[in-house]
Design a protein around this motif. Structure first.
Motif, PDB file in Angstrom:
ATOM      1  N   GLN A 104       0.837  -1.204   0.000  1.00 57.76           N
ATOM      2  CA  GLN A 104       0.000   0.000   0.000  1.00 57.76           C
ATOM      3  C   GLN A 104       0.868   1.249   0.000  1.00 57.76           C
ATOM      4  N   HIS A 105       1.956   1.236   0.754  1.00 58.73           N
ATOM      5  CA  HIS A 105       2.845   2.401   0.814  1.00 58.73           C
ATOM      6  C   HIS A 105       3.435   2.695  -0.554  1.00 58.73           C
ATOM      7  N   THR A 106       3.670   1.651  -1.330  1.00 62.29           N
ATOM      8  CA  THR A 106       4.186   1.838  -2.688  1.00 62.29           C
ATOM      9  C   THR A 106       3.084   2.254  -3.655  1.00 62.29           C
ATOM     10  N   LEU A 107       1.907   1.676  -3.489  1.00 65.47           N
ATOM     11  CA  LEU A 107       0.801   1.921  -4.416  1.00 65.47           C
ATOM     12  C   LEU A 107       0.161   3.293  -4.253  1.00 65.47           C
ATOM     13  N   LEU A 108      -0.027   3.704  -3.013  1.00 66.16           N
ATOM     14  CA  LEU A 108      -0.896   4.852  -2.746  1.00 66.16           C
ATOM     15  C   LEU A 108      -0.478   6.147  -3.439  1.00 66.16           C
ATOM     16  N   PRO A 109       0.810   6.463  -3.545  1.00 67.54           N
ATOM     17  CA  PRO A 109       1.128   7.696  -4.278  1.00 67.54           C
ATOM     18  C   PRO A 109       0.566   7.704  -5.690  1.00 67.54           C
ATOM     19  N   VAL A 110       0.629   6.559  -6.360  1.00 65.91           N
ATOM     20  CA  VAL A 110       0.084   6.475  -7.718  1.00 65.91           C
ATOM     21  C   VAL A 110      -1.440   6.543  -7.684  1.00 65.91           C
ATOM     22  N   LEU A 111      -2.038   5.821  -6.744  1.00 64.74           N
ATOM     23  CA  LEU A 111      -3.498   5.781  -6.671  1.00 64.74           C
ATOM     24  C   LEU A 111      -4.068   7.140  -6.296  1.00 64.74           C
ATOM     25  N   LEU A 112      -3.426   7.834  -5.374  1.00 61.22           N
ATOM     26  CA  LEU A 112      -3.912   9.156  -4.968  1.00 61.22           C
ATOM     27  C   LEU A 112      -3.857  10.141  -6.122  1.00 61.22           C
ATOM     28  N   GLU A 113      -2.821  10.013  -6.953  1.00 64.05           N
ATOM     29  CA  GLU A 113      -2.730  10.870  -8.136  1.00 64.05           C
ATOM     30  C   GLU A 113      -3.941  10.676  -9.036  1.00 64.05           C
ATOM     31  N   ASP A 114      -4.308   9.403  -9.267  1.00 63.60           N
ATOM     32  CA  ASP A 114      -5.471   9.133 -10.111  1.00 63.60           C
ATOM     33  C   ASP A 114      -6.766   9.542  -9.421  1.00 63.60           C
ATOM     34  N   LEU A 115      -6.858   9.322  -8.099  1.00 65.79           N
ATOM     35  CA  LEU A 115      -8.063   9.713  -7.372  1.00 65.79           C
ATOM     36  C   LEU A 115      -8.269  11.221  -7.404  1.00 65.79           C
ATOM     37  N   ALA A 116      -7.186  11.974  -7.355  1.00 64.75           N
ATOM     38  CA  ALA A 116      -7.311  13.438  -7.334  1.00 64.75           C
ATOM     39  C   ALA A 116      -7.991  13.960  -8.591  1.00 64.75           C
ATOM     40  N   ASP A 117      -7.904  13.201  -9.686  1.00 65.19           N
ATOM     41  CA  ASP A 117      -8.551  13.615 -10.932  1.00 65.19           C
ATOM     42  C   ASP A 117      -9.983  13.123 -11.048  1.00 65.19           C
ATOM     43  N   SER A 118     -10.467  12.391 -10.048  1.00 63.66           N
ATOM     44  CA  SER A 118     -11.829  11.863 -10.088  1.00 63.66           C
ATOM     45  C   SER A 118     -12.803  12.893  -9.516  1.00 63.66           C
ATOM     46  N   PRO A 119     -14.101  12.726  -9.763  1.00 54.82           N
ATOM     47  CA  PRO A 119     -15.076  13.713  -9.271  1.00 54.82           C
ATOM     48  C   PRO A 119     -15.139  13.829  -7.755  1.00 54.82           C
ATOM     49  N   ASP A 120     -14.898  12.745  -7.034  1.00 55.26           N
ATOM     50  CA  ASP A 120     -15.031  12.778  -5.577  1.00 55.26           C
ATOM     51  C   ASP A 120     -13.886  11.987  -4.942  1.00 55.26           C
ATOM     52  N   PRO A 121     -12.704  12.611  -4.784  1.00 56.26           N
ATOM     53  CA  PRO A 121     -11.561  11.892  -4.210  1.00 56.26           C
ATOM     54  C   PRO A 121     -11.835  11.363  -2.810  1.00 56.26           C
ATOM     55  N   ASP A 122     -12.588  12.116  -1.983  1.00 57.40           N
ATOM     56  CA  ASP A 122     -12.863  11.670  -0.612  1.00 57.40           C
ATOM     57  C   ASP A 122     -13.615  10.347  -0.613  1.00 57.40           C
ATOM     58  N   ARG A 123     -14.685  10.291  -1.363  1.00 61.54           N
ATOM     59  CA  ARG A 123     -15.485   9.073  -1.426  1.00 61.54           C
ATOM     60  C   ARG A 123     -14.688   7.936  -2.056  1.00 61.54           C
ATOM     61  N   GLY A 124     -13.863   8.278  -3.056  1.00 63.60           N
ATOM     62  CA  GLY A 124     -13.053   7.267  -3.701  1.00 63.60           C
ATOM     63  C   GLY A 124     -12.044   6.652  -2.759  1.00 63.60           C
ATOM     64  N   LEU A 125     -11.393   7.481  -1.920  1.00 63.66           N
ATOM     65  CA  LEU A 125     -10.404   6.947  -0.982  1.00 63.66           C
ATOM     66  C   LEU A 125     -11.093   6.100   0.084  1.00 63.66           C
ATOM     67  N   LEU A 126     -12.258   6.550   0.560  1.00 63.31           N
ATOM     68  CA  LEU A 126     -13.013   5.746   1.524  1.00 63.31           C
ATOM     69  C   LEU A 126     -13.402   4.404   0.903  1.00 63.31           C
ATOM     70  N   SER A 127     -13.869   4.423  -0.324  1.00 65.33           N
ATOM     71  CA  SER A 127     -14.243   3.181  -0.997  1.00 65.33           C
ATOM     72  C   SER A 127     -13.037   2.279  -1.179  1.00 65.33           C
ATOM     73  N   TYR A 128     -11.897   2.863  -1.520  1.00 67.42           N
ATOM     74  CA  TYR A 128     -10.695   2.054  -1.683  1.00 67.42           C
ATOM     75  C   TYR A 128     -10.301   1.398  -0.359  1.00 67.42           C
ATOM     76  N   ARG A 129     -10.429   2.142   0.718  1.00 72.21           N
ATOM     77  CA  ARG A 129     -10.123   1.542   2.020  1.00 72.21           C
ATOM     78  C   ARG A 129     -11.076   0.387   2.326  1.00 72.21           C
ATOM     79  N   LYS A 130     -12.377   0.584   2.058  1.00 68.01           N
ATOM     80  CA  LYS A 130     -13.357  -0.481   2.320  1.00 68.01           C
ATOM     81  C   LYS A 130     -13.074  -1.705   1.465  1.00 68.01           C
ATOM     82  N   VAL A 131     -12.783  -1.482   0.201  1.00 68.14           N
ATOM     83  CA  VAL A 131     -12.491  -2.609  -0.691  1.00 68.14           C
ATOM     84  C   VAL A 131     -11.227  -3.322  -0.231  1.00 68.14           C
ATOM     85  N   SER A 132     -10.188  -2.560   0.131  1.00 70.86           N
ATOM     86  CA  SER A 132      -8.926  -3.162   0.569  1.00 70.86           C
ATOM     87  C   SER A 132      -9.121  -3.983   1.831  1.00 70.86           C
TER      88      SER A 132
END
Length: 1008
Positions: free
Chosen positions: A552-580
């Motif tokens: 996760q420490h390796t992945l998250l910088p890349v994932l956060l970059e992509d999430l920042a371009d999404s309509p709702d980064p907050d909800r996306g990060l919460l969903s990613y945590r739930k899925v993980s």
């Protein structure tokens, strides 16, 4: 070729043109025997030139033009510095070579001379040289200040003198820059030092140009005028060829001040470089010159975020230094409050997109400045971090990109290694940019094409690259370019997100790290509405020492970059945590995200847009594998044929033992298919008709498979006493289901020989109830509601009727609305022959041979009006209600159905359950114009897509479009509108499309 000079051939020296040997002999550098002293050193210096042939031709021209050539030749044989600079310069720049030939006495600017250990020229020396060129006193106050020095040369004479003096300064600077190219023993001039001296030279030129302009338009003894440098000039990081961005301030800002500014820009453009004043308030439409108070008023009331970003690099360049400092004192406090503005985040996101939007697609892989992984990426990122953290930390407020980058690393806002790597890549890219511009003194940022080997070889040699034993110099250049571009392409990962993870990790007490407050500020600036919550998610995902936490420490910088371009980064990060967390025990989950970049990128887009996807994903994780990019020769699994899916589902369910197992399997496979379609839809891989077909097909397959299982289970009690068929109605019958649609059906049975109707109905009802209970029972999966309310007598009527009972009912009691409902009827499950006979039974009812009486048309219109009023929810907006709104689904469908009831008796081609097919056939029959069909189709399509998008975004059915906020932005994004754009554009498109659709409905359906 004859070997000379100790056995060295011209070919070995890179001189292969036939004219090279006689030219060298003419110059006295290539003799058959007894070469003059120093000739061999000259030949090797020439060989090290980026383009030995160009250098030799230019030096030959210089020898012909210079009266003192013998002196130059003598110095070349003795002076290593002169040799290196002359051949490196003339082999790198045709423009500066031409200047040297035109002014051959300027060769002395390339020689070491008696003052070789003096420091390089600074701003004061360059200013003095250029002011003297136009006859201004360098010891007096600068022009623009009260009592300032003015030029004694004006007009064309001043321009000519200044052009020559500026090129002289440029010649000396470029020679010093290129010296190490000509001889590795000479000092290397770092690219940031070159850029800073170029900026100083630009400031000196602006001061001389202003002295000329003030001499031509006297502003009066008390007037004050200053020029503020912006952009690369203000940041002390100018290119060899670049516009010089400026802003003008004057007291008073009258017509004379405007004339001075305009004249100064013209003088500079003719003598030195283009001056660009478009960064001024209101851009090209704004006044060229403003007072200090005028600037302050504009920036306080009207300026956008990008204008404050531009002011990061502002510094006084020419004119009254006190007025220039007053300008900085006025605007600087506003710059460092820009991140607190309400529009900061959307402006920042728009600026990030603008970085790449200005690149021509065919130049994208060769653009040093604007391409992905180019210079602008680094500059933009550094400036954004400065705006975010510079509010409270003055040490990172430098206008220089490299100085600011160093400060950001030193202060812990970015990783130190990341800062050093990015600085190295930035310097390399700037070096290539400088060399490309020097060649012809033209503004360019484009690398030569990869098949232009000669141009690439020249550039590599000019950039001091050498072959490494495995690759030639061109291979080294291309590898270095791609390596640095790739490193910068992960710019936002390195600069924005990795330090955030370090701030929530357990680091040694002496490690440099961002504070929680700084991390919160950065997340807020990058689009997170709840940065504290985001940090909590990051802590939860990366805590501990498990392998998963490390990945996760390796992945998250890349994932956060992509999430920042999404309509709702907050909800996306919460969903990613739930899925993980839900898939923590799924061993391949994180490895798939780590190893398949396309999967991770697509998943972040989905999670940042949709609530339905993560809810389904935790129970159907296998769909993640379908997000991988399709391999050559294999179809994309996200776009499977619905018929193949349906057949596979029925086969798999048919192998189950028992009704419970069959229902569970059917629901599981339907969940998988629903998620697959949702992912393909959100990623833009399926049309709306394909989405509806896929959703309808899987519903039909589930009903058919479950019905088969129920009949099979009942067969243990004896032979089936009846044949049973399921008739699809509504959207299911029309193959137009959405994500949240119920399955409208009718159930029809027919007793086998020797069984009475009551026994057949009783048995069939038990089977149907078993199906409905199984599919409708509580479950984490989306509900499968089997709705039979369209049956005769509605909820009060029997759930199942015999074919004879349907015939009797429709013959005696059928109302016009029931005939209309039957337009969508088609067999979807059960006994195929019985389904066919049911269709033959209802065809005369839904396709009346004599058409529709006027009274029935009036009745349909009355029912439609009542439905629109009674079923529209209180407070709903009819302009954006997808089902009952103006020009929406109901309007279009009722219009198509009215035409079918009126004309399908005579026109068999109208006998279809599909709305869009009915509209197309109505046009072919001349009942609608092509424009009418286009308007109705567009209205139905956009309403259907929007209704589906609401379900995808909110995770629950809804017919009303969101009015604003992130849900509206997510709906717009789900429909393919640019992420981060104004969602109001989608609303405008929706209203405009449905207005046109409604206009046709009012004319065709209501007879208006």
């Amino acid at each position: 070729m004859v070997d000379r000079s100790g056995g060295t051939s011209l070919a070995r020296l890179g001189l292969v043109e036939p004219w090279a040997e006689p030219t060298l002999e003419k110059l006295g550098w290539w003799a058959d025997e007894n070469p003059a002293p120093g000739a061999e050193e000259i030949m090797w210096a020439l060989a090290r030139s980026p383009d030995p042939h160009l250098a030799l031709r230019t030096v030959e021209r210089l020898a012909d033009a210079a009266p003192q050539w013998s002196t130059i030749d003598t110095e070349l044989r003795a002076d290593i510095g002169l040799r290196a600079r002359l051949f490196a310069l003339t082999g790198s720049s045709t423009a500066l070579g031409d200047h040297l030939v035109t002014h051959p006495d300027r060769w002395a600017l390339l020689a070491d001379g008696p003052d070789r250990n003096d420091p390089p020229p600074d701003l004061a020396r360059r200013t003095a040289n250029l002011l003297r060129a136009v006859g201004a006193d360098p010891d007096a106050p600068l022009a623009g200040a009260p009592g300032g020095s003015v030029a004694t040369l004006t007009g064309a004479e001043a321009v000519a003198a200044l052009r020559t003096a500026y090129r002289d300064e440029l010649l000396g600077l470029a020679a010093a820059d290129l010296a190490a190219v000509g001889d590795a023993s000479l000092p290397v001039m770092e690219v940031d030092d070159v850029a800073c001296q170029l900026a100083d030279l630009a400031l000196a030129a602006l001061r001389a140009c202003l002295a000329v302009a003030v001499a031509e338009f006297d502003p009066g003894p008390d007037a004050r005028f200053t020029v503020i440098a912006m952009g690369k000039t203000g940041g002390c990081e100018l290119n060899y060829v670049s516009d010089v961005d400026v802003v003008f301030v004057a007291e008073p800002a009258d017509q004379t001040a405007t004339r001075i500014a305009s004249r100064m820009m013209r003088v500079a453009g003719e003598a030195c470089f283009e001056v660009d004043a478009n960064l001024r308030p209101e851009g090209r439409q704004g006044a060229l010159v403003r007072t200090l108070e005028g600037h302050e008023s504009y920036y306080r009331r009207w300026a956008k975020t990008w204008e404050f970003q531009a002011l990061l690099k502002a510094r006084p360049a020419a004119g009254d230094p006190q007025l220039g400092q007053a300008y900085l004192d006025t605007v600087s406090p506003m710059v460092w409050k820009a991140a607190e503005r309400d529009d900061f985040v959307p402006d920042v996101q728009a600026m990030r997109r603008r970085v790449e939007e200005h690149v021509r697609p065919d130049h994208a892989e060769r653009e040093l400045k604007l391409g992905r992984g180019g210079l602008r990426d680094v500059e933009f990122a550094v400036q954004l971090l400065q705006l975010v953290h510079g509010r409270t930390d003055e040490e990172i407020r430098s206008p220089s990109t490299l100085t600011a980058l160093e400060a950001l690393a030193r202060r812990g806002y970015i990783g130190r290694d990341d800062g050093a790597n990015l600085a190295a890549s930035y310097r390399f890219l700037r070096l290539l940019e400088h060399r490309l511009q020097l060649q012809r003194m033209r503004r360019t940022h484009l690398l030569p094409a990869e098949d232009d080997v000669e141009a690439l070889r020249w550039l590599a040699r000019a950039a001091r690259l050498r072959h490494d034993g495995r690759r030639d110099v061109v291979g080294v250049l291309l590898d270095e370019w791609h390596r640095n571009a790739r490193r910068v392409r992960r710019l936002h990962e390195k600069l924005f997100y990795r330090p955030l993870l370090e701030s929530v990790s357990r680091l040694p007490a002496d490690a440099v790290r961002m504070s929680a407050e700084a991390a919160t500020a950065r997340l807020a600036a990058l689009g997170w509405a709840s940065p504290e919550g985001a940090l909590n998610h990051l802590r939860a995902l990366t805590s501990g020492v498990s392998r998963a936490a490390q990945i996760q420490h390796t992945l998250l910088p890349v994932l956060l970059e992509d999430l920042a371009d999404s309509p709702d980064p907050d909800r996306g990060l919460l969903s990613y945590r739930k899925v993980s967390e839900a898939l923590a025990q799924t061993p391949w989950y994180l490895r798939l995200l780590r190893d398949e970049g396309a999967v991770a990128q697509r998943l972040m887009r989905l999670l940042g847009t949709s609530l339905l996807v993560p809810d389904l994903l935790v129970r159907a994780p296998e769909v993640l594998r379908l997000l991988a990019s399709p391999t050559a020769g294999r179809p994309d699994e996200l776009t499977r044929d619905p018929a193949d899916v349906a057949a596979s589902l029925r086969t798999t369910v048919g192998r189950q033992l028992g009704m419970t197992s069959a229902v569970g399997t059917a629901r599981s496979l339907r969940r998988h298919e629903l998620l697959r379609v949702a992912c393909a839809d959100l990623l833009g891989l399926l049309s709306v008709e394909a989405v509806c077909e896929a959703l309808s097909s899987v519903w039909c397959a589930v009903l058919a498979a479950t019905l088969d299982a129920a009949v099979k289970e009942r067969s243990a009690e004896g032979p089936a006493p009846a044949r049973l068929a399921v008739i699809g109605m509504g959207r299911l019958g029309g193959a137009e289901l959405g994500y949240g649609s119920d399955a409208d059906v009718l159930f029809v049975c027919d007793p086998v020989e020797g069984v009475d109707d009551s026994a057949a109905v009783r048995w069939s009802t038990q089977v149907v109830e078993s199906v409905r209970r199984g599919l409708g029972s509580p479950s984490p999966d989306p509900a499968l509601v089997v709705d039979a309310d369209l049956r005769p007598e509605g909820r009060q009527g029997p759930l199942v009727r015999t074919l004879r009972s349907y015939r009797e009912y429709y013959a005696r009691w059928a109302e016009v609305w029931e005939a209309q409902a039957l337009l969508r009827a088609r067999p979807i499950a059960g006994d195929a022959d019985l389904g066919k006979r049911f269709v033959e039974l209802v065809d005369p009812i839904r396709y009346p041979a004599d058409g529709l009486p006027a009274a029935s048309v009036t009745e349909i219109r009355r029912i439609k009006a009542r439905v629109d009023v009674e079923r529209l929810p209180r407070g709903a907006d009819r302009s954006t209600h997808t089902k009952l709104g103006l020009g929406g689904l109901a309007d279009v469908e009722w219009t198509a159905q009215l035409l079918q009831l009126q004309h399908a008796g005579d026109l068999p081609e109208l006998r279809t359950t599909s709305t869009l097919e009915a509209l197309r056939e109505a046009a072919h029959a001349g009942l609608l114009t092509d424009d009418d069909v286009a308007a109705l189709t567009a209205g139905w399509t956009i309403a259907t897509r929007a209704r589906n998008a609401v379900m995808l975004v909110k995770g629950k059915p809804g017919d009303q479009l969101p009015r604003s906020g992130r849900e509206l932005a997510a709906v717009a994004s789900a429909l393919g509108y640019p992420p981060g754009g104004d969602p109001g554009v989608f609303l405008d498109d929706y209203r405009r499309t449905t207005r046109r659709s409604r206009a046709v409905v009012e004319r065709v359906f209501y007879g208006g």
